[in-house]
Design an enzyme around this catalytic site. Sequence first.
Site, PDB file in Angstrom:
ATOM      1  N   ASP A  21     -29.085  -2.522  -6.868  1.00  8.23           N
ATOM      2  CA  ASP A  21     -30.300  -1.718  -6.676  1.00  8.23           C
ATOM      3  C   ASP A  21     -30.532  -0.771  -7.853  1.00  8.23           C
ATOM      4  OD1 ASP A  21     -32.555  -0.900  -5.352  1.00  8.23           O
ATOM      5  OD2 ASP A  21     -31.513   0.444  -3.963  1.00  8.23           O
ATOM      6  N   HIS A  38     -35.759  -5.413 -14.169  1.00  6.74           N
ATOM      7  CA  HIS A  38     -35.187  -6.640 -13.584  1.00  6.74           C
ATOM      8  C   HIS A  38     -34.552  -7.511 -14.668  1.00  6.74           C
ATOM      9  CE1 HIS A  38     -36.802  -5.509  -9.794  1.00  6.74           C
ATOM     10  NE2 HIS A  38     -38.063  -5.749 -10.093  1.00  6.74           N
ATOM     11  N   GLU A  68     -37.258  -8.647   3.137  1.00  2.00           N
ATOM     12  CA  GLU A  68     -38.233  -7.542   3.046  1.00  2.00           C
ATOM     13  C   GLU A  68     -38.880  -7.463   1.659  1.00  2.00           C
ATOM     14  OE1 GLU A  68     -35.138  -7.223   4.387  1.00  2.00           O
ATOM     15  OE2 GLU A  68     -35.830  -7.131   6.462  1.00  2.00           O
ATOM     16  N   ASN A  69     -38.196  -7.968   0.641  1.00  2.00           N
ATOM     17  CA  ASN A  69     -38.741  -7.890  -0.719  1.00  2.00           C
ATOM     18  C   ASN A  69     -40.009  -8.728  -0.913  1.00  2.00           C
ATOM     19  OD1 ASN A  69     -35.456  -7.583  -2.259  1.00  2.00           O
ATOM     20  ND2 ASN A  69     -36.930  -5.968  -1.817  1.00  2.00           N
ATOM     21  N   ARG A 189     -22.876  -0.620  -3.583  1.00  2.00           N
ATOM     22  CA  ARG A 189     -24.315  -0.479  -3.785  1.00  2.00           C
ATOM     23  C   ARG A 189     -24.557   0.490  -4.932  1.00  2.00           C
ATOM     24  NH1 ARG A 189     -29.372  -0.509   0.254  1.00  2.00           N
ATOM     25  NH2 ARG A 189     -30.976  -0.330  -1.335  1.00  2.00           N
ATOM     26  N   ARG A 195     -27.458   2.949   1.951  1.00  2.00           N
ATOM     27  CA  ARG A 195     -27.867   2.178   3.129  1.00  2.00           C
ATOM     28  C   ARG A 195     -27.551   0.709   2.888  1.00  2.00           C
ATOM     29  NH1 ARG A 195     -32.967   4.377   1.247  1.00  2.00           N
ATOM     30  NH2 ARG A 195     -33.998   2.906  -0.143  1.00  2.00           N
ATOM     31  N   ILE A 196     -27.656  -0.070   3.962  1.00  2.00           N
ATOM     32  CA  ILE A 196     -27.229  -1.464   3.924  1.00  2.00           C
ATOM     33  C   ILE A 196     -28.411  -2.416   3.700  1.00  2.00           C
ATOM     34  CG2 ILE A 196     -26.006  -3.260   5.258  1.00  2.00           C
ATOM     35  CD1 ILE A 196     -24.209  -0.871   4.405  1.00  2.00           C
TER      36      ILE A 196
END
Length: 246
Positions: A21, A38, A68-69, A189, A195-196
């Site tokens: 992330d 990216h 969700e992306n 992360r 968060r997961i």
Amino acid sequence: MDLKDQIHKDLLPKHVAIIMDGNGRWAKQKGLMRVIGHENGTKSVRETVEASAELGIKNLTLYAFSTENWRRPKLEVQTLMKLLVKSLKKEIKTLQDNNIRLLAIGALSDLPKKAYEELQYVIEKTKNNEHMTLTLALSYGSREEIVNVIKELSVKVKNNIISPENIDESIINKHLYTQNLPDVDLLIRTSGEQRISNFLLWQIAYAELYFTDIFWPDFKKHNLYEALIDYQNRERRFGKTSEQLT
Ligand code: IPE
Ligand code: IPE
Ligand code: MG
């Protein structure tokens, strides 16, 4: 002593998973477009894969694109998919040279045709490699994965292939996308978020969690070493007392 030399080879996690992330924020901080973030993130993928293989980690799973992306701007999604195809074409040689097998988990049929085909091609070409398994989570959502398991098991119960009393953790494991992978030992992360985000919910039940503020494009080999050293200094009790472990 070198960071790398502080890692105990006999205490390596069997399975490391990473939520990569912070690409967007890395770029924004530099006044660049998210896409550049990216692109630079793919360099960190290479570093991490190489470092893991060098150390002898058997399983590395990278969260590259979530269910969700798909909600992101169309142009960003398209660019991410193009980057995936480009990286697969470029990295197949590295995978072969290092004896690394590629796998993918997620709703892969939702990927654009080109990305899907390139992915299947590399998976097929590397299927006999055995030094390390690199798994890409693409269009992956953990809840969706679990819903699919429940659907498959319901059908099997309905058709008398299995009985409800026989459903146990191992049967569930065998129906997950990750069916042939061990549980995650270490989940990393980057970017400071803690968060997961719908990643491997079942598989991280007893994982050690490691959060770092580093944005993914800045994540280099030494950052992985730091995470591994931190992991190796933890006591994993699995419900037992400290005294029982010694
Ligand atoms: C991770 O970086 C890459 C993907 C989720 C595809 P982000 O794009 O989420 O970067 P931030 O969180 O906006 O900085
Ligand atoms: C999680 O990152 C997904 C990937 C790294 C591929 P996001 O940046 O999409 O997560 P949220 O939405 O901020 O939790
Ligand atoms: Mg993000």
